[in-house]
Design a protein around this motif. Structure first.
Motif, PDB file in Angstrom:
ATOM      1  N   ASP A   1       2.108  -2.105  -5.011  1.00 10.94           N
ATOM      2  CA  ASP A   1       2.929  -1.137  -4.276  1.00 10.94           C
ATOM      3  C   ASP A   1       3.004  -1.578  -2.821  1.00 10.94           C
ATOM      4  O   ASP A   1       1.978  -1.638  -2.127  1.00 10.94           O
ATOM      5  N   PRO A   2       4.196  -1.870  -2.310  1.00 13.00           N
ATOM      6  CA  PRO A   2       4.299  -2.371  -0.934  1.00 13.00           C
ATOM      7  C   PRO A   2       4.069  -1.306   0.143  1.00 13.00           C
ATOM      8  O   PRO A   2       3.708  -1.635   1.267  1.00 13.00           O
ATOM      9  N   GLN A   3       4.256  -0.028  -0.207  1.00 12.86           N
ATOM     10  CA  GLN A   3       4.232   1.007   0.834  1.00 12.86           C
ATOM     11  C   GLN A   3       2.890   1.123   1.554  1.00 12.86           C
ATOM     12  O   GLN A   3       2.868   1.214   2.786  1.00 12.86           O
ATOM     13  N   PRO A   4       1.737   1.136   0.849  1.00  7.84           N
ATOM     14  CA  PRO A   4       0.471   1.209   1.589  1.00  7.84           C
ATOM     15  C   PRO A   4       0.266   0.034   2.547  1.00  7.84           C
ATOM     16  O   PRO A   4      -0.320   0.200   3.618  1.00  7.84           O
ATOM     17  N   TYR A   5       0.741  -1.148   2.163  1.00  5.46           N
ATOM     18  CA  TYR A   5       0.633  -2.297   3.055  1.00  5.46           C
ATOM     19  C   TYR A   5       1.384  -2.025   4.361  1.00  5.46           C
ATOM     20  O   TYR A   5       0.868  -2.296   5.459  1.00  5.46           O
ATOM     21  N   LEU A   6       2.603  -1.497   4.235  1.00  2.00           N
ATOM     22  CA  LEU A   6       3.410  -1.253   5.433  1.00  2.00           C
ATOM     23  C   LEU A   6       2.838  -0.115   6.265  1.00  2.00           C
ATOM     24  O   LEU A   6       2.893  -0.152   7.507  1.00  2.00           O
TER      25      LEU A   6
ATOM     26  N   GLU B   1       1.505  -0.515  10.211  1.00  2.00           N
ATOM     27  CA  GLU B   1       1.845   0.342  11.353  1.00  2.00           C
ATOM     28  C   GLU B   1       0.595   0.837  12.066  1.00  2.00           C
ATOM     29  O   GLU B   1       0.544   0.869  13.303  1.00  2.00           O
ATOM     30  N   LEU B   2      -0.420   1.230  11.308  1.00  2.00           N
ATOM     31  CA  LEU B   2      -1.649   1.748  11.918  1.00  2.00           C
ATOM     32  C   LEU B   2      -2.400   0.642  12.652  1.00  2.00           C
ATOM     33  O   LEU B   2      -2.943   0.875  13.744  1.00  2.00           O
ATOM     34  N   TYR B   3      -2.454  -0.549  12.072  1.00  2.00           N
ATOM     35  CA  TYR B   3      -3.101  -1.662  12.762  1.00  2.00           C
ATOM     36  C   TYR B   3      -2.329  -2.032  14.029  1.00  2.00           C
ATOM     37  O   TYR B   3      -2.926  -2.377  15.055  1.00  2.00           O
ATOM     38  N   TYR B   4      -1.016  -1.949  13.957  1.00  2.00           N
ATOM     39  CA  TYR B   4      -0.201  -2.228  15.145  1.00  2.00           C
ATOM     40  C   TYR B   4      -0.507  -1.212  16.247  1.00  2.00           C
ATOM     41  O   TYR B   4      -0.690  -1.577  17.413  1.00  2.00           O
TER      42      TYR B   4
ATOM     43  N   CYS C   1       1.882  -6.414   6.930  1.00  2.00           N
ATOM     44  CA  CYS C   1       3.346  -6.308   6.904  1.00  2.00           C
ATOM     45  C   CYS C   1       3.949  -7.394   6.012  1.00  2.00           C
ATOM     46  O   CYS C   1       4.838  -7.117   5.197  1.00  2.00           O
ATOM     47  N   GLN C   2       3.468  -8.607   6.161  1.00  2.00           N
ATOM     48  CA  GLN C   2       3.975  -9.715   5.357  1.00  2.00           C
ATOM     49  C   GLN C   2       3.682  -9.500   3.878  1.00  2.00           C
ATOM     50  O   GLN C   2       4.508  -9.810   3.014  1.00  2.00           O
TER      51      GLN C   2
ATOM     52  N   TYR D   1      10.496  -4.657   8.500  1.00  2.00           N
ATOM     53  CA  TYR D   1      11.075  -5.568   9.487  1.00  2.00           C
ATOM     54  C   TYR D   1      11.018  -4.968  10.894  1.00  2.00           C
ATOM     55  O   TYR D   1      10.892  -5.701  11.877  1.00  2.00           O
ATOM     56  N   LEU D   2      11.100  -3.663  10.971  1.00  2.00           N
ATOM     57  CA  LEU D   2      10.981  -3.010  12.275  1.00  2.00           C
ATOM     58  C   LEU D   2       9.583  -3.239  12.844  1.00  2.00           C
ATOM     59  O   LEU D   2       9.434  -3.650  14.006  1.00  2.00           O
ATOM     60  N   THR D   3       8.564  -2.990  12.033  1.00  2.00           N
ATOM     61  CA  THR D   3       7.189  -3.210  12.481  1.00  2.00           C
ATOM     62  C   THR D   3       6.952  -4.671  12.819  1.00  2.00           C
ATOM     63  O   THR D   3       6.367  -5.002  13.858  1.00  2.00           O
ATOM     64  N   LEU D   4       7.436  -5.563  11.954  1.00  2.00           N
ATOM     65  CA  LEU D   4       7.241  -6.993  12.176  1.00  2.00           C
ATOM     66  C   LEU D   4       7.950  -7.447  13.449  1.00  2.00           C
ATOM     67  O   LEU D   4       7.448  -8.299  14.190  1.00  2.00           O
TER      68      LEU D   4
END
Length: 256
Positions: free
Chosen positions: A171-176, A180-183, A195-196, A209-212
């Motif tokens: 599931d990609p959503q938890p990664y994204l 955001e939280l690490y950013y 993010c990657q 892509y916004l976060t990246l």
């Protein structure tokens, strides 16, 4: 062409992203056989086409045939969510719960609607109940993470996202969400890594892509930042995102 052939071609068109063709094929199938299943397929194609009014009519027609059709109710609840009609979304998911109180997914969907309606306390309680029913529900842990973050409980939110990934690493959503939280915590290395990973699973997720883009910008990787911001603008076309689109367009213009 038989109804079976129309449905098969409709599914193929839908899977290929040709939602207009799928809609036409499902409408033709309905001329021969009006079933709840076909009304649902038509509604899903109409939703993808942005024809929400038509989708409501299709879902209503299907529910007239089968008032307790859970798939139709989920689709209707999700449509209300998309339209930001959170009260009706909650009521729709409650109908599913009334049909089956052990339907954990419906509890989570209800929690998401409550969260979006700024009813965070109720959302947390609803989501925790879902996880009592099914502790292994990755969707539930991810939603609870979002609720905790909205409440300012960042560490608890991160723990939920990590638990979601333990249960379902596809599931990609938890990664994204973690990116955001690490950013936000200025851990750019971890932010980019997560993010990657998320975008590798689904390259069509605009928020990634916004976060990246901001991660690259903070590291003076200007061209990479612009490329990611532009990809965000290509993918994020919803009216609800106009404000953030305008902000990103202004950032790109300032970097040129």
């Amino acid at each position: 062409m038989s109804i079976e052939d129309l449905l098969e071609k409709g599914l193929q068109a839908f899977d290929q992203g040709d939602f207009k063709a799928a809609e036409i094929l499902y409408q033709q199938a309905l001329e021969g056989e009006k079933t709840a299943e076909v009304w649902l397929l038509l509604a899903e194609a109409q939703i993808e086409n942005g024809s929400y009014g038509k989708a409501h009519k299709s879902l209503s027609a299907g529910l007239l045939l089968e008032a307790d059709n859970v798939d139709l109710l989920y689709s209707l609840g999700d449509l209300y969510l998309e339209e930001e009609n959170y009260d009706l979304a909650v009521e729709t998911y409650k109908k599913i719960i009334e049909l089956d109180p052990q339907e954990a997914d419906a509890w989570v969907c209800k929690a998401v609607a409550q969260m979006n309606n700024d009813n965070l306390s109720a959302a947390g309680k609803t989501c925790r109940h879902a996880l009592e029913i099914d502790p292994g529900l990755a969707f539930g842990h991810n939603a609870l993470g979002d609720i905790y973050v909205a409440q300012g409980k960042v560490e608890a939110g991160m723990n939920c996202f990590h638990q979601a990934l333990k249960l379902d690493a596809t599931d990609p959503q938890p990664y994204l969400s973690l990116a955001e939280l690490y950013y936000d915590a200025d851990d750019l290395k971890s932010a980019e890594e997560y993010c990657q990973k998320g975008l590798a699973l689904d390259a069509g997720l605009a928020p990634g892509y916004l976060t990246l883009g901001y991660i690259c910008l903070d590291q003076d990787r200007t061209q990479e930042a612009v490329d990611n911001f532009q990809q965000f603008l290509r993918l994020e076309t919803s009216a609800a995102a106009k404000h953030i689109r305008d902000e990103v367009a202004a950032v790109i213009e300032g970097l040129k």
